[in-house]
Design an enzyme around this catalytic site. Structure first.
Site, PDB file in Angstrom:
ATOM      1  N   HIS A  57     -11.074  38.395 138.464  1.00  0.00           N
ATOM      2  CA  HIS A  57     -11.362  38.995 139.774  1.00  0.00           C
ATOM      3  C   HIS A  57     -10.935  38.071 140.909  1.00  0.00           C
ATOM      4  CE1 HIS A  57     -14.316  41.877 141.923  1.00  0.00           C
ATOM      5  NE2 HIS A  57     -13.475  41.371 142.798  1.00  0.00           N
ATOM      6  N   HIS A  59      -8.678  37.995 144.726  1.00  0.00           N
ATOM      7  CA  HIS A  59      -7.948  38.714 145.778  1.00  0.00           C
ATOM      8  C   HIS A  59      -6.908  37.749 146.348  1.00  0.00           C
ATOM      9  CE1 HIS A  59     -10.781  42.152 145.898  1.00  0.00           C
ATOM     10  NE2 HIS A  59     -11.694  41.227 145.596  1.00  0.00           N
ATOM     11  N   LEU A  60      -5.635  38.078 146.178  1.00  0.00           N
ATOM     12  CA  LEU A  60      -4.574  37.179 146.653  1.00  0.00           C
ATOM     13  C   LEU A  60      -3.889  37.687 147.918  1.00  0.00           C
ATOM     14  CD1 LEU A  60      -2.933  35.900 143.331  1.00  0.00           C
ATOM     15  CD2 LEU A  60      -4.752  34.875 144.708  1.00  0.00           C
ATOM     16  N   ASN A  91      -6.625  45.850 146.080  1.00  0.00           N
ATOM     17  CA  ASN A  91      -6.877  46.281 147.472  1.00  0.00           C
ATOM     18  C   ASN A  91      -6.007  45.520 148.466  1.00  0.00           C
ATOM     19  OD1 ASN A  91      -8.324  43.876 147.147  1.00  0.00           O
ATOM     20  ND2 ASN A  91     -10.004  44.516 148.484  1.00  0.00           N
ATOM     21  N   ASP A 151     -11.588  47.924 143.222  1.00  0.00           N
ATOM     22  CA  ASP A 151     -12.506  46.932 143.796  1.00  0.00           C
ATOM     23  C   ASP A 151     -12.312  46.761 145.299  1.00  0.00           C
ATOM     24  OD1 ASP A 151     -14.566  44.799 143.488  1.00  0.00           O
ATOM     25  OD2 ASP A 151     -12.952  43.702 144.472  1.00  0.00           O
ATOM     26  N   HIS A 178     -16.434  48.313 140.801  1.00  0.00           N
ATOM     27  CA  HIS A 178     -17.208  47.708 141.896  1.00  0.00           C
ATOM     28  C   HIS A 178     -18.368  48.682 142.130  1.00  0.00           C
ATOM     29  CE1 HIS A 178     -17.539  46.130 146.216  1.00  0.00           C
ATOM     30  NE2 HIS A 178     -18.171  47.282 146.286  1.00  0.00           N
ATOM     31  N   HIS A 231     -18.811  41.684 139.418  1.00  0.00           N
ATOM     32  CA  HIS A 231     -19.841  40.966 140.182  1.00  0.00           C
ATOM     33  C   HIS A 231     -21.268  41.545 140.108  1.00  0.00           C
ATOM     34  CE1 HIS A 231     -18.494  44.059 142.975  1.00  0.00           C
ATOM     35  NE2 HIS A 231     -17.440  43.377 143.386  1.00  0.00           N
ATOM     36  N   ASN A 277     -19.756  41.133 149.525  1.00  0.00           N
ATOM     37  CA  ASN A 277     -20.146  42.359 148.816  1.00  0.00           C
ATOM     38  C   ASN A 277     -19.983  42.163 147.320  1.00  0.00           C
ATOM     39  OD1 ASN A 277     -20.563  43.693 151.202  1.00  0.00           O
ATOM     40  ND2 ASN A 277     -18.701  44.908 151.116  1.00  0.00           N
ATOM     41  N   ASP A 304     -14.264  36.472 142.252  1.00  0.00           N
ATOM     42  CA  ASP A 304     -14.177  37.341 143.435  1.00  0.00           C
ATOM     43  C   ASP A 304     -13.671  36.537 144.632  1.00  0.00           C
ATOM     44  OD1 ASP A 304     -14.190  39.557 145.044  1.00  0.00           O
ATOM     45  OD2 ASP A 304     -16.350  39.863 145.021  1.00  0.00           O
TER      46      ASP A 304
END
Ligand code: DOR
Ligand code: ZN
Length: 430
Positions: A57, A59-60, A91, A151, A178, A231, A277, A304
């Protein structure tokens, strides 16, 4: 490239050994190993060797929000954190809902070469929750998508979720949810409880998460499909997952380092860095999450990692974007919350940060045993070193760490991806 790791403890156990890495593999384990004349020798006396970490998990932010992070800066953070594979969430902008985007993410990650960046595909077109994506095309692409998730938002329509699980099961891929019932979190910015009430912040009830976890466990049961819960953040979620596993439902779950360590008492100063979140819960939830990770009810740790630019975090709490950096601090937080108190051994750390995530998503070359002939995806950790977190010194383009100025245990001293050093002594580089 030949590398010799001198004096490491495999999984933190037994006597120190030397590990010779050659041709991308563990070539020899023994004593007095030197390699050939141009071998890189790393003196790691007393340090711990683990299989490279796998993050389900991350986010890049590439494509679309490269001002906050991109695949290059995020890969550097991953390598420095001991990761050899990360799963980049869908996302982005555009959303990773087509093979064009998912293949781009994979290619760019390979070009950078610091960590395998596995693209996560969106479950629904544009993350809008209505129409399923072409999961089969993304799975068959060069980026071989193995995990699908919306997510950032929940696949809240139960019929859409049911269909997604059915298709995923046919394709042999994983749906990661999510869990957030959006009708229960309208306007919510903090955990619903005494702290939010006192601070005048709109609350996100535990039931918003737990109702979706319960629902998806039942949908997975009926579809005969696997579901993965992103998460997990409440004691109730732990009980539901425990129940579902007892029924034989193929459910797995992750917990983030921040939900293990932090709770909503940190919100008192309205610092936007603590907005995330699902939100930081109460201390009793964190205790339940730690116990669940120790017991195996929760399968693994996932970061995350969610970079946001300064102007997106350093503002009124309710306007701060949710999310925290996690890649470079994950191991240290796991050591602080789990190894230090005796809830996990180093052998268990290999399980929750490498073996379990690799198994959940079906990665054949990660989370492998530390044995001759295995791929050299490796992490070397100094268990006795301590460090103080400074957001601006982290490799991410953003510096939204909730651990600013916190002193934490354990330092990753080297990371190897297929036998190549990708991080060493605090510097990332292929
Ligand atoms: O805090 C979060 N940040 N939670 C999410 O689900 C999404 C993530 C993000 O993309 O920033
Ligand atoms: Zn999420």
């Amino acid at each position: 490239m030949t590398v010799v790791l001198k004096g490491v403890l495999l999984y933190g156990e037994g006597d120190p050994v030397d590990v010779l890495v050659d041709d991308g593999q563990i070539a020899e384990i023994g004593s007095g190993l030197t390699g050939d004349s141009d071998a890189t020798v790393i003196d790691a006396a007393g340090q711990i060797l683990l299989p490279g970490f796998v993050d389900l998990h991350t986010h890049l932010r590439e494509p679309g929000r490269e001002y906050a992070e991109d695949i290059e800066t995020g890969s550097a953070a991953a390598a420095l954190g001991g990761y050899t594979a990360v799963f980049a969430m869908a996302n982005t902008d555009p959303v990773a809902d087509s093979v064009v985007v998912t293949d781009h993410v994979w290619h760019r990650g390979q070009q950078v070469g610091l960590v395998d960046v596995h693209p996560v595909g969106a479950v629904t077109v544009g993350l809008k929750g209505k129409q399923l994506t072409e999961m089969g095309l993304m799975a068959a692409g060069v980026g071989k998508v193995r995990m699908f998730s919306d997510d950032g938002v929940c696949v809240d329509d139960p019929l859409v979720m049911r269909r997604a699980l059915e298709y995923a099961s046919g394709l042999g891929v994983l749906i990661a949810q999510h869990a957030e019932e959006p009708r229960l979190t309208v306007g919510a910015v903090a955990h619903e409880g005494p702290t939010a009430a006192l601070l005048g912040l709109a609350g996100w009830p535990r039931a918003a998460e737990e109702s979706i976890v319960a629902r998806d466990a039942l949908l997975a049961r009926d579809a005969g499909a696997r579901v993965h819960i992103c998460h997990a953040s409440t004691a109730g979620t732990v009980e539901l997952i425990r129940w579902a596993k007892e029924q034989g439902i193929p459910i797995t779950a992750e917990v983030t380092p921040h939900h293990l360590l932090l709770d909503d008492s940190r919100l008192a100063d309205y610092d936007g860095r603590n907005r995330v979140n699902p939100p930081l819960r109460e201390a009793a939830d964190a205790v339940a999450l730690r116990q669940a990770l120790a017991d195996g009810v929760i399968d693994c740790v996932a970061t995350d990692h969610a970079p946001h630019a300064e102007h997106e975090k350093m503002c009124e709490f309710a306007h701060a974007r949710p999310g925290m950096l996690g890649l470079q601090t994950a191991l240290s937080v796991v050591v602080e919350t789990m190894v230090g108190p005796g809830l996990l051994t180093w052998r268990d750390v290999a399980r929750v940060m490498s073996e379990a995530p690799a198994r959940i998503v079906g990665l054949p070359d990660q989370g492998r045993p530390l044995e001759v002939g295995e791929p050299a995806n490796l992490t070397v950790v100094d268990p006795d070193a301590r460090w103080t977190v400074t957001g601006s010194a982290l490799a991410s383009r953003s510096d939204n760490t909730p651990y600013e100025e916190m002193e934490l245990p354990a330092v990753v001293t080297a990371t190897l991806l297929r036998g190549r050093i990708t991080a060493r002594d605090g510097k990332a580089g292929a």
